[in-house]
Design a protein around this motif. Structure first.
Motif, PDB file in Angstrom:
ATOM      1  N   TYR A 304       8.142  -6.247  -5.553  1.00 36.33           N
ATOM      2  CA  TYR A 304       8.768  -5.303  -4.719  1.00 36.33           C
ATOM      3  C   TYR A 304       8.870  -5.596  -3.447  1.00 36.33           C
ATOM      4  O   TYR A 304       8.333  -6.618  -2.992  1.00 36.33           O
ATOM      5  N   ASP A 305       9.654  -4.647  -2.308  1.00 39.67           N
ATOM      6  CA  ASP A 305       9.606  -4.974  -0.979  1.00 39.67           C
ATOM      7  C   ASP A 305       9.047  -3.816  -0.411  1.00 39.67           C
ATOM      8  O   ASP A 305       8.935  -2.567  -0.891  1.00 39.67           O
ATOM      9  N   LEU A 306       8.015  -4.016   0.763  1.00 42.56           N
ATOM     10  CA  LEU A 306       7.397  -2.875   1.504  1.00 42.56           C
ATOM     11  C   LEU A 306       8.317  -1.929   2.327  1.00 42.56           C
ATOM     12  O   LEU A 306       9.437  -2.641   2.810  1.00 42.56           O
ATOM     13  N   LEU A 307       8.168  -0.754   2.228  1.00 43.55           N
ATOM     14  CA  LEU A 307       9.020   0.292   3.333  1.00 43.55           C
ATOM     15  C   LEU A 307       8.145  -0.122   4.589  1.00 43.55           C
ATOM     16  O   LEU A 307       7.068  -0.256   4.645  1.00 43.55           O
ATOM     17  N   PRO A 308       9.123   0.060   5.755  1.00 43.57           N
ATOM     18  CA  PRO A 308       8.514  -0.101   6.913  1.00 43.57           C
ATOM     19  C   PRO A 308       7.797   0.670   7.538  1.00 43.57           C
ATOM     20  O   PRO A 308       6.857   0.828   8.473  1.00 43.57           O
ATOM     21  N   ASP A 309       7.902   2.091   6.945  1.00 41.16           N
ATOM     22  CA  ASP A 309       7.315   3.340   7.560  1.00 41.16           C
ATOM     23  C   ASP A 309       5.933   3.679   6.633  1.00 41.16           C
ATOM     24  O   ASP A 309       5.814   5.015   6.683  1.00 41.16           O
ATOM     25  N   CYS A 310       5.401   3.051   6.025  1.00 32.10           N
ATOM     26  CA  CYS A 310       3.919   3.526   5.136  1.00 32.10           C
ATOM     27  C   CYS A 310       2.850   2.711   5.629  1.00 32.10           C
ATOM     28  O   CYS A 310       2.923   1.534   5.523  1.00 32.10           O
ATOM     29  N   ASP A 311       1.898   3.442   6.031  1.00 28.75           N
ATOM     30  CA  ASP A 311       0.604   2.823   6.338  1.00 28.75           C
ATOM     31  C   ASP A 311      -0.260   2.195   5.154  1.00 28.75           C
ATOM     32  O   ASP A 311      -0.803   1.383   5.272  1.00 28.75           O
ATOM     33  N   THR A 312      -0.033   2.981   4.190  1.00 29.32           N
ATOM     34  CA  THR A 312      -0.736   2.857   2.920  1.00 29.32           C
ATOM     35  C   THR A 312      -0.116   2.579   1.437  1.00 29.32           C
ATOM     36  O   THR A 312      -0.132   3.372   0.615  1.00 29.32           O
ATOM     37  N   PRO A 313       0.783   1.385   1.467  1.00 29.03           N
ATOM     38  CA  PRO A 313       1.647   1.374   0.243  1.00 29.03           C
ATOM     39  C   PRO A 313       0.836   1.166  -0.617  1.00 29.03           C
ATOM     40  O   PRO A 313      -0.256   0.337  -0.671  1.00 29.03           O
ATOM     41  N   GLN A 314       0.938   1.690  -2.053  1.00 35.15           N
ATOM     42  CA  GLN A 314       0.079   1.730  -3.302  1.00 35.15           C
ATOM     43  C   GLN A 314       0.800   1.957  -4.585  1.00 35.15           C
ATOM     44  O   GLN A 314       1.878   2.599  -4.369  1.00 35.15           O
ATOM     45  N   MET A 315       0.374   1.349  -5.381  1.00 34.06           N
ATOM     46  CA  MET A 315       0.945   1.535  -6.841  1.00 34.06           C
ATOM     47  C   MET A 315       0.044   1.629  -7.862  1.00 34.06           C
ATOM     48  O   MET A 315      -1.211   1.437  -7.733  1.00 34.06           O
ATOM     49  N   SER A 316       0.421   2.786  -8.776  1.00 32.82           N
ATOM     50  CA  SER A 316      -0.557   3.050  -9.972  1.00 32.82           C
ATOM     51  C   SER A 316       0.117   3.125 -11.475  1.00 32.82           C
ATOM     52  O   SER A 316       1.453   3.033 -11.343  1.00 32.82           O
ATOM     53  N   PHE A 317      -0.439   2.788 -12.513  1.00 35.73           N
ATOM     54  CA  PHE A 317       0.077   2.663 -13.718  1.00 35.73           C
ATOM     55  C   PHE A 317      -0.289   3.657 -14.560  1.00 35.73           C
ATOM     56  O   PHE A 317      -1.556   3.793 -14.885  1.00 35.73           O
ATOM     57  N   ARG A 318       0.478   4.587 -15.217  1.00 33.01           N
ATOM     58  CA  ARG A 318       0.277   5.860 -15.903  1.00 33.01           C
ATOM     59  C   ARG A 318       0.723   5.821 -17.531  1.00 33.01           C
ATOM     60  O   ARG A 318       1.592   5.063 -17.604  1.00 33.01           O
ATOM     61  N   GLU A 319       0.058   6.338 -18.207  1.00 35.47           N
ATOM     62  CA  GLU A 319       0.455   6.489 -19.742  1.00 35.47           C
ATOM     63  C   GLU A 319       1.729   7.460 -19.574  1.00 35.47           C
ATOM     64  O   GLU A 319       1.862   8.555 -19.103  1.00 35.47           O
ATOM     65  N   ASN A 320       2.907   7.082 -20.330  1.00 34.97           N
ATOM     66  CA  ASN A 320       3.915   7.760 -20.148  1.00 34.97           C
ATOM     67  C   ASN A 320       3.949   8.829 -21.318  1.00 34.97           C
ATOM     68  O   ASN A 320       4.550   9.096 -22.472  1.00 34.97           O
ATOM     69  N   ARG A 321       3.046   9.982 -20.954  1.00 29.35           N
ATOM     70  CA  ARG A 321       2.736  11.069 -21.652  1.00 29.35           C
ATOM     71  C   ARG A 321       2.071  12.079 -21.010  1.00 29.35           C
ATOM     72  O   ARG A 321       1.084  11.858 -20.264  1.00 29.35           O
ATOM     73  N   ALA A 331     -10.921   7.738 -15.858  1.00 26.05           N
ATOM     74  CA  ALA A 331     -10.973   9.274 -15.687  1.00 26.05           C
ATOM     75  C   ALA A 331     -10.030   9.588 -14.573  1.00 26.05           C
ATOM     76  O   ALA A 331      -9.216  10.441 -14.345  1.00 26.05           O
ATOM     77  N   GLU A 332      -9.991   8.687 -13.451  1.00 27.58           N
ATOM     78  CA  GLU A 332      -9.301   8.638 -12.147  1.00 27.58           C
ATOM     79  C   GLU A 332      -8.158   7.670 -12.143  1.00 27.58           C
ATOM     80  O   GLU A 332      -8.563   6.633 -12.587  1.00 27.58           O
ATOM     81  N   PRO A 333      -7.143   7.774 -11.395  1.00 27.80           N
ATOM     82  CA  PRO A 333      -6.237   6.713 -11.444  1.00 27.80           C
ATOM     83  C   PRO A 333      -6.621   5.544 -10.617  1.00 27.80           C
ATOM     84  O   PRO A 333      -7.304   5.856  -9.748  1.00 27.80           O
ATOM     85  N   VAL A 334      -6.036   4.475 -11.205  1.00 31.37           N
ATOM     86  CA  VAL A 334      -6.485   3.138 -10.484  1.00 31.37           C
ATOM     87  C   VAL A 334      -5.454   2.798  -9.603  1.00 31.37           C
ATOM     88  O   VAL A 334      -4.268   2.894 -10.201  1.00 31.37           O
ATOM     89  N   TRP A 335      -5.755   2.660  -8.384  1.00 33.69           N
ATOM     90  CA  TRP A 335      -4.712   2.370  -7.216  1.00 33.69           C
ATOM     91  C   TRP A 335      -4.556   0.926  -6.997  1.00 33.69           C
ATOM     92  O   TRP A 335      -5.787   0.376  -6.572  1.00 33.69           O
ATOM     93  N   TYR A 336      -3.429   0.214  -6.836  1.00 36.26           N
ATOM     94  CA  TYR A 336      -3.302  -1.164  -6.439  1.00 36.26           C
ATOM     95  C   TYR A 336      -2.768  -0.965  -5.056  1.00 36.26           C
ATOM     96  O   TYR A 336      -1.697  -0.572  -4.798  1.00 36.26           O
ATOM     97  N   LYS A 337      -3.636  -1.554  -3.977  1.00 37.10           N
ATOM     98  CA  LYS A 337      -2.888  -1.654  -2.547  1.00 37.10           C
ATOM     99  C   LYS A 337      -2.029  -2.753  -2.519  1.00 37.10           C
ATOM    100  O   LYS A 337      -2.079  -3.940  -2.887  1.00 37.10           O
ATOM    101  N   LEU A 338      -0.817  -2.547  -1.751  1.00 37.78           N
ATOM    102  CA  LEU A 338      -0.063  -3.497  -1.792  1.00 37.78           C
ATOM    103  C   LEU A 338       0.290  -4.399  -0.374  1.00 37.78           C
ATOM    104  O   LEU A 338       0.109  -3.614   0.561  1.00 37.78           O
TER     105      LEU A 338
END
Length: 379
Positions: A304-321, A331-338
């Motif tokens: 990925y490339d980071l956007l210039p105007d975001c202080d806390t870019p992050q990504m999460s992986f979810r079940e497609n359902r 139980a809670e989403p796991v967030w990857y700090k980018l």
């Protein structure tokens, strides 16, 4: 005097441009299988739009089962009930109501669905569509039990084409009013015509596919009944056919460009430019198919490339359902700090691997542009 003439000519030119069909998105953008692809029409396109203006999606490569949708980024539902899911077989349109405008001016609108390719999207003033009244009654009052209907002879629908619309003019509209457009056998022309919402301004049904059109044409010779209009909570007064008669502006200076599309190389599940904006509306869906032979030694590499105007870019992986629970079963989403480095999703969690194989994956988050997803398989 010369200056006055020039001013008049400029004014006329501006008035003409304002009345044109204007391109707001230029493709191509492939909407593939499985409802996994979409593209956001930016909110800026609708700031000066008014009720009655029309969005048109020109497309090609539509499969026989192709479907489209205009979705609200807030909840991924249709911007109106009739735009949540419909068949695609040609250009398809959406008429902007006051309620729809309130949504798209704030958040824009996703074009989604499956199995077609967007070529361009345009916005056209409503006055560029001309309506011809083809049926004038006698008027029919629809009953609460849906037992009443109006019979429409085929001869009044002869000029109807894919991309045109049928507009129902109504009166005495009650709460929960809805229409059902049926063929001569009393079956709905297509699923979306079974319960079209009816307001005080009636309702408009676009012919987006040649299947319902063929039903009307084949059954409606001469005075034979080609269509029945039923429903509840309104009185049907007349029916018009709405057709586009304007011209397209070739000015692309304000058009939004679809991200460049790439041909996937072996191992690639995604290659392109998908923006995940700061409003959390971005996501990419992957079906379960490519994960069927995966083991706990395999990984996904997300670039990925980071956007210039975001202080806390992050990504999460979810079940497609359903409710998009975390792919790991947490139980809670796991967030990857980018931080600019690739994200590596390992498959060494049994629950994660099971979810991948049974439902697939949704990648969501904010503050980045997704560039590539690669599945690396253990040798």
């Amino acid at each position: 005097m010369k200056r006055l003439v020039l001013c008049v000519l400029c004014a006329i030119g501006c008035m003409s441009a304002l009345g044109d069909e204007v391109t707001i998105l230029l493709g191509p953008k492939t909407i593939g299988a499985g409802w996994k692809d979409n593209i956001l029409l930016e909110a800026r396109h609708f700031l000066n739009a008014k009720p009655g203006d029309v969005v048109t999606v020109y497309n090609d490569e539509a499969k026989r089962t192709a479907q489209g949708a205009f979705q609200d980024p807030k909840d991924w539902q249709g911007v109106a009930p009739e735009y949540g899911c419909f068949n695609v077989g040609g250009p398809f349109r959406m008429t902007l109501s006051e309620d729809i405008l309130n949504k798209v001016r704030e958040r824009g609108c996703y074009i989604a669905g499956h199995d077609y390719r967007i070529l361009r999207v345009t916005l056209t003033p409503g006055e560029e569509f001309v309506e011809t009244i083809v049926w004038k009654g006698p008027a029919v009052q629809m009953k609460p039990d849906w037992s009443a209907s109006a019979e429409i002879p085929g001869k009044v629908l002869r000029t109807l084409q894919v991309g045109d619309a049928l507009r129902l003019h109504v009166s005495r509209v009650g709460e929960g009013a809805a229409a059902k457009l049926m063929d001569f056998t009393w079956n709905a022309l297509e699923p979306v015509t079974d319960g079209l919402p009816v307001g005080t301004n009636g309702c408009t049904y676009y012919i987006n596919d040649d299947t319902p059109l063929l039903k009307l044409q084949l059954s409606g010779m001469n005075d034979n009944v080609a269509m029945r209009v039923g429903g509840t909570g309104f009185r049907l007064e007349k029916i018009g056919i709405v057709q586009f008669v304007g011209q397209r502006s070739e000015d692309l200076s304000q058009a939004q460009r679809a991200p460049k599309e790439y041909k996937l190389e072996p191992g690639e599940l995604f290659h392109g430019e998908k923006v995940f904006p700061n409003d959390w509306s971005g996501n990419v869906r992957l079906t379960a198919e490519p994960f069927q032979e995966c083991t706990e030694n395999d990984v996904l590499i997300i670039s990925y490339d980071l956007l210039p105007d975001c202080d806390t870019p992050q990504m999460s992986f979810r079940e497609n359902r359903g409710k998009w629970h975390d792919i790991t079963g947490a139980a809670e989403p796991v967030w990857y700090k980018l931080d600019g480095n690739d994200v590596v999703l390992t498959f060494d969690n049994a629950v994660l691997l099971d979810h991948l194989k049974t439902s697939g994956l949704v990648i969501t988050g904010l503050g980045f542009t997704l560039k590539r997803i690669e599945l690396v398989t253990a040798q």
